[in-house]
Design a protein around this motif. Structure first.
Motif, mmCIF file in Angstrom:
data_model
loop_
_atom_site.group_PDB
_atom_site.id
_atom_site.type_symbol
_atom_site.label_atom_id
_atom_site.label_comp_id
_atom_site.label_asym_id
_atom_site.label_seq_id
_atom_site.Cartn_x
_atom_site.Cartn_y
_atom_site.Cartn_z
ATOM 1 N N LEU D 11 73.574 -13.997 28.421
ATOM 2 C CA LEU D 11 72.928 -15.146 28.492
ATOM 3 C C LEU D 11 72.653 -15.809 30.092
ATOM 4 N N VAL D 12 72.184 -16.297 30.911
ATOM 5 C CA VAL D 12 72.188 -16.678 31.798
ATOM 6 C C VAL D 12 72.041 -18.373 31.672
ATOM 7 N N ILE D 13 73.134 -19.122 31.856
ATOM 8 C CA ILE D 13 73.239 -20.762 32.003
ATOM 9 C C ILE D 13 72.846 -21.197 32.592
ATOM 10 N N ASP D 14 72.173 -21.889 32.810
ATOM 11 C CA ASP D 14 71.762 -23.449 34.478
ATOM 12 C C ASP D 14 71.581 -22.791 35.440
ATOM 13 N N ALA D 31 78.499 -21.353 42.681
ATOM 14 C CA ALA D 31 77.211 -20.790 42.204
ATOM 15 C C ALA D 31 76.669 -19.435 42.823
ATOM 16 N N LEU D 32 76.488 -19.541 43.422
ATOM 17 C CA LEU D 32 76.322 -18.420 44.428
ATOM 18 C C LEU D 32 76.806 -17.132 44.867
ATOM 19 N N GLU D 33 77.705 -17.290 44.031
ATOM 20 C CA GLU D 33 79.009 -15.840 44.603
ATOM 21 C C GLU D 33 78.710 -15.794 43.240
ATOM 22 N N ALA D 34 78.517 -16.303 41.731
ATOM 23 C CA ALA D 34 78.295 -16.141 40.388
ATOM 24 C C ALA D 34 77.002 -14.672 40.557
ATOM 25 N N GLY D 35 75.889 -15.760 41.289
ATOM 26 C CA GLY D 35 75.356 -15.870 41.043
ATOM 27 C C GLY D 35 74.125 -14.107 41.242
ATOM 28 N N LEU D 123 78.389 -14.321 28.549
ATOM 29 C CA LEU D 123 77.507 -15.382 28.872
ATOM 30 C C LEU D 123 78.093 -14.757 30.515
ATOM 31 N N THR D 124 77.251 -15.685 31.567
ATOM 32 C CA THR D 124 76.526 -16.039 32.860
ATOM 33 C C THR D 124 76.482 -17.306 33.067
ATOM 34 N N GLY D 125 77.462 -17.608 34.142
ATOM 35 C CA GLY D 125 76.682 -19.069 34.436
ATOM 36 C C GLY D 125 77.416 -20.075 34.201
ATOM 37 N N VAL D 126 77.132 -21.728 35.123
ATOM 38 C CA VAL D 126 78.021 -22.426 35.225
ATOM 39 C C VAL D 126 77.173 -23.602 33.857
ATOM 40 N N ASP D 151 83.912 -12.845 37.036
ATOM 41 C CA ASP D 151 83.308 -13.472 38.413
ATOM 42 C C ASP D 151 81.785 -13.083 38.283
ATOM 43 N N CYS D 152 81.259 -13.827 37.010
ATOM 44 C CA CYS D 152 80.245 -14.874 36.878
ATOM 45 C C CYS D 152 80.242 -15.675 36.178
ATOM 46 N N ILE D 153 81.174 -16.350 36.534
ATOM 47 C CA ILE D 153 80.963 -17.648 35.489
ATOM 48 C C ILE D 153 81.351 -18.379 37.057
ATOM 49 N N ALA D 154 80.831 -19.842 37.426
ATOM 50 C CA ALA D 154 81.286 -21.061 38.504
ATOM 51 C C ALA D 154 81.710 -21.829 37.991
ATOM 52 N N SER D 155 82.615 -22.922 38.525
ATOM 53 C CA SER D 155 83.078 -24.523 38.211
ATOM 54 C C SER D 155 82.756 -24.933 39.340
ATOM 55 N N GLU D 156 83.122 -26.516 39.035
ATOM 56 C CA GLU D 156 83.614 -26.813 40.559
ATOM 57 C C GLU D 156 84.783 -26.274 41.416
#
Lengths: 184, 184, 184, 184
Positions: D11-14, D31-35, D123-126, D151-156
């Motif tokens: 799942l690639v979220i948002d 988000a770019l790094e996770a992407g 699960l991955t994404g933001v 390494d595949c999710i990101a937050s503020e």
């Protein structure tokens, strides 16, 4: 019969019921006949360890229990007392209180069936064109196979019951053979 | 306080509980403290005719009733007996049995709240980072406003409880003032 | 007419459709007649700022869009092309892709209707005894009032359509007057 | 690794997102790094025929499509353009539009996963403490196993992201090893 690869559950819909509502008198004799067949079927299925699930209206309340409803119907001199006595749930039976026509709407029924690994529902009870039909529709959309024995559901008139059975046979691909021909 | 245009319900989550599970001993003293505050708050809210809804685990079963769970916790010498006695539900209180962490998952809770015309939930109970949090998340997605009094929820440790409260304040915009500052 | 206190939405069910399925030929002429009436009704309702929601099958896929389905039906020489051209959605129209018969099952339809503050649904489309009926049932359980204009739904035969209309009138208390008598 | 008996979905979220919202600037570099990591993981999983599901906010609208959102993010000079270009969905990828934080809320996601016979979600994404966490919670209650590569999710902020990962590891029993250690 080709029922052997399925995992079944018997749903008994709205039979624990005082029948003290406006059309209860019309419905009662048909429900009593269906109740006798359901009781026989229930024993047959119990012998095969098939789970029995009572699905009952909560009458818009979330303040009383299923066991209280059973007591009310068994102990009070209500119209539905003979049926309630005849098909009183056992300790190991399951029950679901539904706030609407369909047993799936805003209840854990689907979750319970998943836990029990059920893929085929045997639907019985009242009324054929309301709670049984709505539950059947929702079951079909969730991809359960349906057995709806024609002698185990009841409606206010024979015509309405037959029409509902035909609809469920045609649209929902339900097996509507009478219970006497099933699980022999 | 700006709470006057809302229609409230008090949710008491998993407090009717024997606490006879692996981490029950750690949780119990915090739950007891929270239980005292919830009991006081419950009386205050009852006086304002705000509905009380007990939201309780059904422990993966659909064969026993909430009233049986109450009896079990009140009458047996279980760890949770003092709490169950202290906050025993009244006849007019509502209850919801939940099969999972969230009180909304596969239950009629949302429907009940709609019928009661509730737009703001007062969440209390255990545990702050599990059932309370999951219920709060689901409430937020359904657009309920949230009041989660900091002294009315409990978790296994103070840190976990505080962290969960901060999350619910920040992400879910919950009002987390202690119950003593509310509904004065 | 006593419709003035309601907030409406028009649901157009499965009319953007190539009709390239086994019973499509039987259904098509009835659908075309209904489509003409729905188009007239749609213009009348648009003039009153009533939202239009296209509810369409996703054919078991989650890989293509509604707009692609519209293009497919409008641009390809499929049986349903004339209907698709006649009632092509506008930019401001809403759409819901449904994976099953009912527009409410596993879709955000209920949420969309809540946001639009709708309490009364005007159901139109195909087929009267399948997707329209299943959507109507689910709407009724969610306490929407129902208007199902008899000239705006179609089924494979006139009899099936009439029977379904009578069921929805009786069980779901739907207003089934023809569209020409509504919103005058 | 003991992942071999599972059926997975990524799942690639948002991530298909213009990032043109108040905190978008803070989130974007994470988000770019996770992407970048998600893109590598996506290729690895595609080679194993594991389905890819884009789960995206519909921004409260049901008037535009996912493909329009992709075009918007890929073709317009928005902050999120580089990410959208990097991880643009393919024709065979699935997508789900979600009206709320959780990908399961009022969407057909659960149904799609059932059809794909998936029991384990990657699960991955933001963002890690909002849509990823809410989706993870709902997945856990539906009994999916969870892999949430750190390494595949990101937050503020890094702290919020780490805290969320730890919560998902502890409460939801998620495997949070970095993607580089998975599916070797």
């Amino acid at each position: 019969m080709p029922l052997s690869d399925s995992r079944y559950a018997l749903l008994v819909i709205d039979m624990i019921n005082d029948f003290e509502f406006s059309t209860g008198k019309e419905l009662y004799p048909f429900a009593l006949e269906a109740g006798k067949q359901i009781s026989i079927l229930k024993e047959k299925l119990k012998a095969k360890n098939i789970p029995i699930i009572y699905v009952n209206d909560n009458y818009g309340k979330w303040q009383s229990d299923f066991r209280h409803l059973v007591s009310h119907c068994v102990e009070q001199p209500v119209l539905g007392q003979p049926i309630a006595k005849m098909m009183c749930p056992n300790k190991e039976d399951y029950f679901i209180l539904k706030p609407q026509f369909s047993g799936f709407f805003a209840t854990p029924l689907d979750l319970l069936l998943t836990h029990l690994k059920v893929d085929t529902l045997i639907l019985t009870g009242v009324t054929g064109n309301m709670c049984v039909l709505f539950t059947a529709n929702d079951a079909y959309m969730r991809e359960y196979k349906l057995i709806i024995p024609s002698d185990c559901i009841a409606s206010e008139t024979v015509d309405i019951n037959d029409q509902s059975l035909q609809t469920m046979k045609k649209v929902l691909k339900a097996d509507i053979r009478p219970s006497t021909e099933l699980f022999k």
